[in-house]
Design a protein around this motif. Structure first.
Motif, PDB file in Angstrom:
ATOM      1  N   PHE A 167       0.850  -1.180   0.000  1.00 38.55           N
ATOM      2  CA  PHE A 167       0.000   0.000   0.000  1.00 38.55           C
ATOM      3  C   PHE A 167       0.892   1.238   0.000  1.00 38.55           C
ATOM      4  O   PHE A 167       1.992   1.216   0.530  1.00 38.55           O
ATOM      5  CB  PHE A 167      -0.913  -0.019   1.226  1.00 38.55           C
ATOM      6  CG  PHE A 167      -1.864  -1.187   1.241  1.00 38.55           C
ATOM      7  CD1 PHE A 167      -1.522  -2.381   1.859  1.00 38.55           C
ATOM      8  CD2 PHE A 167      -3.099  -1.097   0.636  1.00 38.55           C
ATOM      9  CE1 PHE A 167      -2.391  -3.463   1.865  1.00 38.55           C
ATOM     10  CE2 PHE A 167      -3.979  -2.167   0.644  1.00 38.55           C
ATOM     11  CZ  PHE A 167      -3.618  -3.352   1.254  1.00 38.55           C
ATOM     12  N   ASP A 168       0.413   2.330  -0.603  1.00 39.28           N
ATOM     13  CA  ASP A 168       1.207   3.555  -0.662  1.00 39.28           C
ATOM     14  C   ASP A 168       1.163   4.299   0.674  1.00 39.28           C
ATOM     15  O   ASP A 168       0.604   3.803   1.660  1.00 39.28           O
ATOM     16  CB  ASP A 168       0.767   4.442  -1.836  1.00 39.28           C
ATOM     17  CG  ASP A 168      -0.620   5.044  -1.676  1.00 39.28           C
ATOM     18  OD1 ASP A 168      -1.194   5.028  -0.559  1.00 39.28           O
ATOM     19  OD2 ASP A 168      -1.152   5.556  -2.686  1.00 39.28           O
ATOM     20  N   ALA A 169       1.737   5.484   0.706  1.00 37.16           N
ATOM     21  CA  ALA A 169       1.818   6.276   1.934  1.00 37.16           C
ATOM     22  C   ALA A 169       0.440   6.650   2.474  1.00 37.16           C
ATOM     23  O   ALA A 169       0.292   6.969   3.658  1.00 37.16           O
ATOM     24  CB  ALA A 169       2.645   7.533   1.687  1.00 37.16           C
ATOM     25  N   HIS A 170      -0.583   6.603   1.622  1.00 30.81           N
ATOM     26  CA  HIS A 170      -1.955   6.913   2.039  1.00 30.81           C
ATOM     27  C   HIS A 170      -2.737   5.647   2.398  1.00 30.81           C
ATOM     28  O   HIS A 170      -3.946   5.708   2.638  1.00 30.81           O
ATOM     29  CB  HIS A 170      -2.687   7.678   0.939  1.00 30.81           C
ATOM     30  CG  HIS A 170      -2.013   8.953   0.559  1.00 30.81           C
ATOM     31  ND1 HIS A 170      -2.000  10.063   1.368  1.00 30.81           N
ATOM     32  CD2 HIS A 170      -1.288   9.274  -0.532  1.00 30.81           C
ATOM     33  CE1 HIS A 170      -1.309  11.025   0.784  1.00 30.81           C
ATOM     34  NE2 HIS A 170      -0.864  10.565  -0.367  1.00 30.81           N
ATOM     35  N   GLY A 171      -2.046   4.513   2.371  1.00 29.48           N
ATOM     36  CA  GLY A 171      -2.695   3.251   2.703  1.00 29.48           C
ATOM     37  C   GLY A 171      -3.523   2.677   1.569  1.00 29.48           C
ATOM     38  O   GLY A 171      -4.423   1.879   1.800  1.00 29.48           O
ATOM     39  N   LEU A 172      -3.188   3.061   0.322  1.00 32.08           N
ATOM     40  CA  LEU A 172      -3.966   2.638  -0.840  1.00 32.08           C
ATOM     41  C   LEU A 172      -3.123   1.827  -1.813  1.00 32.08           C
ATOM     42  O   LEU A 172      -1.906   1.968  -1.866  1.00 32.08           O
ATOM     43  CB  LEU A 172      -4.534   3.865  -1.557  1.00 32.08           C
ATOM     44  CG  LEU A 172      -5.424   4.780  -0.724  1.00 32.08           C
ATOM     45  CD1 LEU A 172      -5.807   6.013  -1.520  1.00 32.08           C
ATOM     46  CD2 LEU A 172      -6.658   4.040  -0.242  1.00 32.08           C
ATOM     47  N   ILE A 173      -3.812   1.018  -2.599  1.00 25.19           N
ATOM     48  CA  ILE A 173      -3.185   0.274  -3.685  1.00 25.19           C
ATOM     49  C   ILE A 173      -4.092   0.424  -4.905  1.00 25.19           C
ATOM     50  O   ILE A 173      -5.324   0.377  -4.775  1.00 25.19           O
ATOM     51  CB  ILE A 173      -2.969  -1.217  -3.296  1.00 25.19           C
ATOM     52  CG1 ILE A 173      -2.104  -1.946  -4.332  1.00 25.19           C
ATOM     53  CG2 ILE A 173      -4.271  -1.932  -3.039  1.00 25.19           C
ATOM     54  CD1 ILE A 173      -1.597  -3.315  -3.856  1.00 25.19           C
ATOM     55  N   VAL A 174      -3.500   0.637  -6.074  1.00 21.95           N
ATOM     56  CA  VAL A 174      -4.281   0.819  -7.298  1.00 21.95           C
ATOM     57  C   VAL A 174      -4.826  -0.529  -7.757  1.00 21.95           C
ATOM     58  O   VAL A 174      -4.176  -1.565  -7.591  1.00 21.95           O
ATOM     59  CB  VAL A 174      -3.434   1.490  -8.406  1.00 21.95           C
ATOM     60  CG1 VAL A 174      -2.339   0.587  -8.912  1.00 21.95           C
ATOM     61  CG2 VAL A 174      -4.298   1.980  -9.544  1.00 21.95           C
ATOM     62  N   CYS A 175      -6.036  -0.493  -8.310  1.00 19.95           N
ATOM     63  CA  CYS A 175      -6.692  -1.701  -8.773  1.00 19.95           C
ATOM     64  C   CYS A 175      -7.297  -1.457 -10.149  1.00 19.95           C
ATOM     65  O   CYS A 175      -8.148  -0.584 -10.310  1.00 19.95           O
ATOM     66  CB  CYS A 175      -7.787  -2.105  -7.783  1.00 19.95           C
ATOM     67  SG  CYS A 175      -8.689  -3.576  -8.291  1.00 19.95           S
ATOM     68  N   VAL A 176      -6.844  -2.210 -11.128  1.00 23.62           N
ATOM     69  CA  VAL A 176      -7.410  -2.172 -12.475  1.00 23.62           C
ATOM     70  C   VAL A 176      -8.464  -3.281 -12.526  1.00 23.62           C
ATOM     71  O   VAL A 176      -8.199  -4.412 -12.123  1.00 23.62           O
ATOM     72  CB  VAL A 176      -6.325  -2.410 -13.543  1.00 23.62           C
ATOM     73  CG1 VAL A 176      -6.930  -2.452 -14.936  1.00 23.62           C
ATOM     74  CG2 VAL A 176      -5.230  -1.361 -13.442  1.00 23.62           C
TER      75      VAL A 176
ATOM     76  N   LEU B 126     -12.548  -1.915 -17.449  1.00 23.94           N
ATOM     77  CA  LEU B 126     -13.746  -1.233 -16.997  1.00 23.94           C
ATOM     78  C   LEU B 126     -13.417   0.029 -16.203  1.00 23.94           C
ATOM     79  O   LEU B 126     -14.042   1.064 -16.395  1.00 23.94           O
ATOM     80  CB  LEU B 126     -14.600  -2.166 -16.135  1.00 23.94           C
ATOM     81  CG  LEU B 126     -15.108  -3.427 -16.818  1.00 23.94           C
ATOM     82  CD1 LEU B 126     -15.828  -4.320 -15.815  1.00 23.94           C
ATOM     83  CD2 LEU B 126     -16.007  -3.063 -17.991  1.00 23.94           C
ATOM     84  N   MET B 127     -12.448  -0.079 -15.307  1.00 22.07           N
ATOM     85  CA  MET B 127     -12.161   1.044 -14.426  1.00 22.07           C
ATOM     86  C   MET B 127     -10.835   0.862 -13.714  1.00 22.07           C
ATOM     87  O   MET B 127     -10.270  -0.232 -13.700  1.00 22.07           O
ATOM     88  CB  MET B 127     -13.286   1.207 -13.392  1.00 22.07           C
ATOM     89  CG  MET B 127     -13.526  -0.032 -12.550  1.00 22.07           C
ATOM     90  SD  MET B 127     -14.972   0.069 -11.479  1.00 22.07           S
ATOM     91  CE  MET B 127     -14.317   1.009 -10.120  1.00 22.07           C
ATOM     92  N   VAL B 128     -10.369   1.952 -13.143  1.00 28.09           N
ATOM     93  CA  VAL B 128      -9.222   1.948 -12.243  1.00 28.09           C
ATOM     94  C   VAL B 128      -9.703   2.599 -10.963  1.00 28.09           C
ATOM     95  O   VAL B 128     -10.321   3.661 -10.995  1.00 28.09           O
ATOM     96  CB  VAL B 128      -8.026   2.729 -12.828  1.00 28.09           C
ATOM     97  CG1 VAL B 128      -6.904   2.836 -11.810  1.00 28.09           C
ATOM     98  CG2 VAL B 128      -7.521   2.074 -14.101  1.00 28.09           C
ATOM     99  N   ALA B 129      -9.463   1.942  -9.853  1.00 23.07           N
ATOM    100  CA  ALA B 129      -9.882   2.475  -8.561  1.00 23.07           C
ATOM    101  C   ALA B 129      -8.797   2.138  -7.537  1.00 23.07           C
ATOM    102  O   ALA B 129      -7.759   1.573  -7.889  1.00 23.07           O
ATOM    103  CB  ALA B 129     -11.228   1.872  -8.154  1.00 23.07           C
TER     104      ALA B 129
END
Length: 135
Positions: free
Chosen positions: A24-33, A43-46
């Motif tokens: 996870f990044d510094a904001h606690g997120l991971i990109v998901c395609v 369909l999307m990236v979130a």
């Protein structure tokens, strides 16, 4: 998976091993395609945080973290455009996810009412044009 996951000590273990250790990044997120499994259309990236990833794995339906609303959301909860997860993949350095989904409802994924969030293409002059529906 609710406990913190330690990154493997050796890079080859991260890249070639069998331990799921999402970064996870510094904001606690991971990109998901997210792609439609049957057509392979993007369909999307979130983004997902740890809770969204846990809920996705636990329920078999895509959950994401809304950066604008700052809240967890289950795709299709209000729209009916659910995303049943058929496969969850992680990239080589485990900092991006790929969901292959079966889309419920009317088959659309974008909040604009389109099948895909990628409905515009860049022309040579820098202007955007609308791509054919279905992609």
């Amino acid at each position: 998976m609710s406990q913190a996951v330690k990154e493997p000590a050796v890079k080859t273990d991260l890249e070639e091993g069998v331990v799921f250790a999402p970064k996870f990044d510094a904001h606690g997120l991971i990109v998901c395609v997210t792609i439609e499994a049957s057509t392979r259309d993007v369909l999307m990236v979130a983004y997902m945080n740890q809770l969204a990833l846990e809920k996705t794995i636990e329920t078999g339906f895509a959950h994401y973290w809304s950066r604008s609303r700052r809240e967890l959301w289950r795709k299709g909860h209000t729209s009916g455009q659910t995303q049943k997860v058929l496969s969850l993949r992680v990239d080589c350095d485990q900092d991006a996810l790929l969901l292959e989904v079966e889309v419920g409802g009317d088959g659309k994924a974008c909040h604009t009412g389109r099948k895909s969030c990628f409905y515009r293409a860049l022309k040579g002059d820098g202007a955007l044009i609308f791509a054919a529906e279905g992609g």
